[in-house]
Design a protein around this motif. Structure first.
Motif, PDB file in Angstrom:
ATOM      1  N   PRO A   1       0.767  -1.253   0.000  1.00 23.87           N
ATOM      2  CA  PRO A   1       0.000   0.000   0.000  1.00 23.87           C
ATOM      3  C   PRO A   1       0.795   1.299   0.000  1.00 23.87           C
ATOM      4  O   PRO A   1       0.184   2.365  -0.064  1.00 23.87           O
ATOM      5  CB  PRO A   1      -0.838  -0.109   1.283  1.00 23.87           C
ATOM      6  CG  PRO A   1      -0.103  -1.070   2.149  1.00 23.87           C
ATOM      7  CD  PRO A   1       0.515  -2.054   1.201  1.00 23.87           C
TER       8      PRO A   1
ATOM      9  N   ASP B   1      -5.437  -0.797   7.433  1.00 26.39           N
ATOM     10  CA  ASP B   1      -5.439   0.136   6.306  1.00 26.39           C
ATOM     11  C   ASP B   1      -5.466   1.577   6.812  1.00 26.39           C
ATOM     12  O   ASP B   1      -6.416   2.327   6.581  1.00 26.39           O
ATOM     13  CB  ASP B   1      -6.621  -0.135   5.378  1.00 26.39           C
ATOM     14  CG  ASP B   1      -6.510   0.644   4.073  1.00 26.39           C
ATOM     15  OD1 ASP B   1      -5.474   1.312   3.873  1.00 26.39           O
ATOM     16  OD2 ASP B   1      -7.454   0.588   3.264  1.00 26.39           O
TER      17      ASP B   1
ATOM     18  N   TYR C   1     -13.032  -4.108  -0.450  1.00 23.05           N
ATOM     19  CA  TYR C   1     -12.102  -5.036   0.201  1.00 23.05           C
ATOM     20  C   TYR C   1     -12.397  -6.471  -0.211  1.00 23.05           C
ATOM     21  O   TYR C   1     -13.549  -6.881  -0.313  1.00 23.05           O
ATOM     22  CB  TYR C   1     -12.178  -4.905   1.723  1.00 23.05           C
ATOM     23  CG  TYR C   1     -11.552  -3.630   2.225  1.00 23.05           C
ATOM     24  CD1 TYR C   1     -10.207  -3.570   2.553  1.00 23.05           C
ATOM     25  CD2 TYR C   1     -12.311  -2.462   2.338  1.00 23.05           C
ATOM     26  CE1 TYR C   1      -9.632  -2.391   2.987  1.00 23.05           C
ATOM     27  CE2 TYR C   1     -11.736  -1.280   2.777  1.00 23.05           C
ATOM     28  CZ  TYR C   1     -10.391  -1.245   3.094  1.00 23.05           C
ATOM     29  OH  TYR C   1      -9.816  -0.083   3.511  1.00 23.05           O
TER      30      TYR C   1
ATOM     31  N   ARG D   1      -4.215  -3.158  -4.126  1.00 29.01           N
ATOM     32  CA  ARG D   1      -3.291  -3.140  -2.988  1.00 29.01           C
ATOM     33  C   ARG D   1      -3.403  -4.469  -2.249  1.00 29.01           C
ATOM     34  O   ARG D   1      -4.473  -5.069  -2.172  1.00 29.01           O
ATOM     35  CB  ARG D   1      -3.646  -2.025  -2.011  1.00 29.01           C
ATOM     36  CG  ARG D   1      -3.513  -0.618  -2.554  1.00 29.01           C
ATOM     37  CD  ARG D   1      -3.846   0.400  -1.463  1.00 29.01           C
ATOM     38  NE  ARG D   1      -5.178   0.167  -0.890  1.00 29.01           N
ATOM     39  CZ  ARG D   1      -5.588   0.629   0.285  1.00 29.01           C
ATOM     40  NH1 ARG D   1      -4.782   1.355   1.036  1.00 29.01           N
ATOM     41  NH2 ARG D   1      -6.809   0.394   0.706  1.00 29.01           N
TER      42      ARG D   1
ATOM     43  N   GLY E   1      -5.653   4.092   3.665  1.00 25.06           N
ATOM     44  CA  GLY E   1      -6.956   4.364   3.066  1.00 25.06           C
ATOM     45  C   GLY E   1      -7.859   5.179   3.975  1.00 25.06           C
ATOM     46  O   GLY E   1      -8.544   6.103   3.521  1.00 25.06           O
TER      47      GLY E   1
ATOM     48  N   VAL F   1      -5.729   4.114  -3.591  1.00 27.40           N
ATOM     49  CA  VAL F   1      -6.187   2.952  -2.816  1.00 27.40           C
ATOM     50  C   VAL F   1      -6.432   1.713  -3.666  1.00 27.40           C
ATOM     51  O   VAL F   1      -6.980   0.727  -3.178  1.00 27.40           O
ATOM     52  CB  VAL F   1      -7.479   3.295  -2.028  1.00 27.40           C
ATOM     53  CG1 VAL F   1      -7.202   4.345  -0.972  1.00 27.40           C
ATOM     54  CG2 VAL F   1      -8.594   3.757  -2.963  1.00 27.40           C
TER      55      VAL F   1
ATOM     56  N   THR G   1      -8.845  -3.807  -2.755  1.00 25.00           N
ATOM     57  CA  THR G   1      -7.818  -4.014  -1.732  1.00 25.00           C
ATOM     58  C   THR G   1      -7.959  -5.405  -1.135  1.00 25.00           C
ATOM     59  O   THR G   1      -9.041  -5.778  -0.665  1.00 25.00           O
ATOM     60  CB  THR G   1      -7.952  -2.963  -0.616  1.00 25.00           C
ATOM     61  OG1 THR G   1      -7.653  -1.669  -1.160  1.00 25.00           O
ATOM     62  CG2 THR G   1      -6.989  -3.246   0.531  1.00 25.00           C
TER      63      THR G   1
ATOM     64  N   ASP H   1      -7.186  -7.764   1.842  1.00 25.39           N
ATOM     65  CA  ASP H   1      -6.915  -7.542   3.265  1.00 25.39           C
ATOM     66  C   ASP H   1      -6.774  -8.881   3.979  1.00 25.39           C
ATOM     67  O   ASP H   1      -7.614  -9.769   3.821  1.00 25.39           O
ATOM     68  CB  ASP H   1      -8.047  -6.734   3.899  1.00 25.39           C
ATOM     69  CG  ASP H   1      -7.636  -6.108   5.224  1.00 25.39           C
ATOM     70  OD1 ASP H   1      -7.282  -6.875   6.136  1.00 25.39           O
ATOM     71  OD2 ASP H   1      -7.669  -4.873   5.336  1.00 25.39           O
TER      72      ASP H   1
ATOM     73  N   GLU I   1     -11.422  -0.310   7.795  1.00 30.18           N
ATOM     74  CA  GLU I   1     -11.838  -0.180   6.408  1.00 30.18           C
ATOM     75  C   GLU I   1     -12.046   1.268   5.995  1.00 30.18           C
ATOM     76  O   GLU I   1     -12.630   2.068   6.712  1.00 30.18           O
ATOM     77  CB  GLU I   1     -13.126  -0.974   6.165  1.00 30.18           C
ATOM     78  CG  GLU I   1     -12.936  -2.478   6.312  1.00 30.18           C
ATOM     79  CD  GLU I   1     -14.130  -3.269   5.795  1.00 30.18           C
ATOM     80  OE1 GLU I   1     -15.172  -2.648   5.489  1.00 30.18           O
ATOM     81  OE2 GLU I   1     -14.023  -4.507   5.698  1.00 30.18           O
TER      82      GLU I   1
ATOM     83  N   ARG J   1     -10.204  -5.658  11.228  1.00 30.96           N
ATOM     84  CA  ARG J   1      -9.971  -4.880  10.010  1.00 30.96           C
ATOM     85  C   ARG J   1     -10.354  -3.418  10.210  1.00 30.96           C
ATOM     86  O   ARG J   1     -11.299  -3.092  10.918  1.00 30.96           O
ATOM     87  CB  ARG J   1     -10.770  -5.492   8.860  1.00 30.96           C
ATOM     88  CG  ARG J   1     -10.381  -4.958   7.478  1.00 30.96           C
ATOM     89  CD  ARG J   1     -11.116  -5.710   6.386  1.00 30.96           C
ATOM     90  NE  ARG J   1     -10.827  -7.135   6.488  1.00 30.96           N
ATOM     91  CZ  ARG J   1     -11.717  -8.089   6.271  1.00 30.96           C
ATOM     92  NH1 ARG J   1     -12.963  -7.776   5.968  1.00 30.96           N
ATOM     93  NH2 ARG J   1     -11.367  -9.351   6.382  1.00 30.96           N
TER      94      ARG J   1
ATOM     95  N   MET K   1      -2.721  -5.526   1.547  1.00 26.26           N
ATOM     96  CA  MET K   1      -2.416  -4.970   2.868  1.00 26.26           C
ATOM     97  C   MET K   1      -1.564  -5.939   3.678  1.00 26.26           C
ATOM     98  O   MET K   1      -1.769  -7.155   3.634  1.00 26.26           O
ATOM     99  CB  MET K   1      -3.699  -4.673   3.637  1.00 26.26           C
ATOM    100  CG  MET K   1      -4.655  -3.699   2.952  1.00 26.26           C
ATOM    101  SD  MET K   1      -3.892  -2.129   2.491  1.00 26.26           S
ATOM    102  CE  MET K   1      -3.265  -1.563   4.071  1.00 26.26           C
TER     103      MET K   1
END
Length: 421
Positions: free
Chosen positions: A135, A159, A223, A153, A162, A203, A207, A209, A218, A216, A155
């Motif tokens: 990221p 995050d 995601y 991305r 973001g 971003v 993404t 994750d 967000e 998480r 992670m």
């Protein structure tokens, strides 16, 4: 399809990317990993094909020489990413705006600029269908824009990038401001490749994750969850680890980043911690860098000092783990359902440790403030109170419910087809 992974030469970030790259390769896709030339050995040791791009740039050497370069609260300078875990009412425009400008100038530009031109050239020649970037390696988004690939991305922790971006945009709108340091930096590169700045350059188009839902953080983006798979680089399981411990085993590990890049010592007081645990009927396995081992005045009889042990092999034999709250270490411990005592210091570590502790799977105390006596008290709680083990097992179950990297591949194929030009 062809998939290009890219990261600036930061070992802990790449190690979190390697398992997904393996999954894509074993599914029949072509995979390359691009970074600076001096990082090629780390990539090839993981079994991947390295693409050297740009000029070698010793970012961590720069930090060693100028510890206040990046700023942060400990230097009295704004760290915008700490706003990601604050209440929105506590966040000010001045803090986020000034902090982001500093981080872009002294971190993101510094690690990306040496790679961008060569990475774009390679992407145009190789023509990947999907680019996956860690990221802060925004060069990956620029390369994807240049060749028409989908991009995402991957992670390696919370995050904070973001979410901080969301706070910046919200506060800019409320104040009627017009400046945007990230767009001002990335926009000219985007324009060179036929389009202006868009939020996917910040971003990703989506993404990936690796944290469970309960931990998480967000932002306002898409995601795609994936189960964390431990990988710490080349490793050999020592003979003593093959035998079950005769008494409760506790691991003490303070991470790779410091031992790879710094000579200043651990933030936590290792000698104080070992002394405070010396009379307990436990076996301590302390993974301490060799140059730090030499600084110890004594080693208690219940302590085994080693420079490195593969964590995914050590943790399942442990009753508890004391660690620095690095994302890989914390996630590996959580994946095996072991209670953990986190001693976070900087950046994402305090927030990540706090979220783990909030789930009841362990405890957290700041490394710079934790005394040996406090560590002892926390460890005894983990060993004696069954609730920690129960919640650690719940956290493990939540992680195991996420799709593995192999199971995620069809979803990535779908998303790449949807987003590539």
């Amino acid at each position: 399809m062809r998939v290009l992974f890219t990261t600036y030469p930061q070992k802990t970030h790449f190690l979190m990317m390697a398992p997904l790259a393996w999954a894509l390769r074993t599914a029949g896709h072509e995979v390359r990993v691009a970074s600076q030339a001096h990082f090629a050995d780390v990539i090839t040791q993981a079994g991947h094909t390295a693409v050297p791009v740009g000029r070698d740039h010793g970012f961590w050497r720069l930090i060693d020489l100028h510890p206040d370069w990046l700023g942060g609260s400990e230097h009295g300078l704004p760290d915008p990413y700490d706003s990601a875990v604050l209440d929105p009412d506590e966040i000010t425009w001045e803090h986020v705006n000034a902090g982001l400008r500093r981080q872009i100038q002294r971190w993101h530009k510094v690690v990306n600029f040496p790679m961008i031109s060569d990475l774009v050239t390679f992407a145009r020649v190789w023509e990947p269908d999907l680019v996956i970037w860690e990221p802060t390696t925004y060069a990956g988004a620029i390369a994807a824009r240049a060749c028409g690939a989908a991009h995402a991305r991957l992670m390696w922790s919370l995050d904070v990038f973001g979410v901080t971006r969301d706070h910046f945009l919200r506060l800019r709108r409320l104040r009627g401001e017009t400046g945007d340091p990230l767009a001002d930096w990335l926009g000219p590169y985007a324009a060179t490749h036929g389009a202006g700045f868009s939020e996917d350059l910040a971003v990703g188009q989506f993404t990936i994750d690796q944290l469970p839902d309960c931990m998480r953080l967000e932002a306002r983006t898409t995601y795609v969850p994936m189960r964390y798979v431990p990988y710490g680089g080349p490793a050999v399981v020592p003979g003593w680890l093959r035998e079950p411990p005769a008494r409760p085993r506790v691991a003490l590990t303070l991470g790779l980043s410091l031992t790879d890049h710094e000579d200043g010592g651990y933030v936590a007081g290792v000698q104080d911690i070992l002394d405070s645990l010396a009379d307990l009927d436990i076996e301590i396995v302390a993974t301490i860098a060799e140059h730090e081992q030499k600084r110890l005045e004594r080693v208690p009889g219940n302590t085994r000092l080693v420079p490195f042990v593969p964590l995914h092999a050590l943790v399942p034999t442990c009753s508890a783990v004391i660690h620095h709250a690095g994302p890989g270490t914390l996630s590996t411990t959580a994946l095996h359902g072991v209670p953990q005592l986190a001693l976070p210091h900087d950046f994402d570590e305090p927030a990540l440790a706090a979220r783990m502790a909030a789930q009841g799977a362990g405890l957290s105390m700041l490394a710079g403030q934790a005394t040996g006596a406090q560590v002892r008290d926390g460890l005894l709680r983990l060993l004696e109170e069954p609730g920690f083990r129960a919640r650690a097992l719940d956290l493990r179950a939540e992680m195991l419910a996420l799709p593995t990297p192999n199971e995620l591949v069809p979803r990535l194929e779908e998303l790449a087809g949807r987003h590539r030009r």
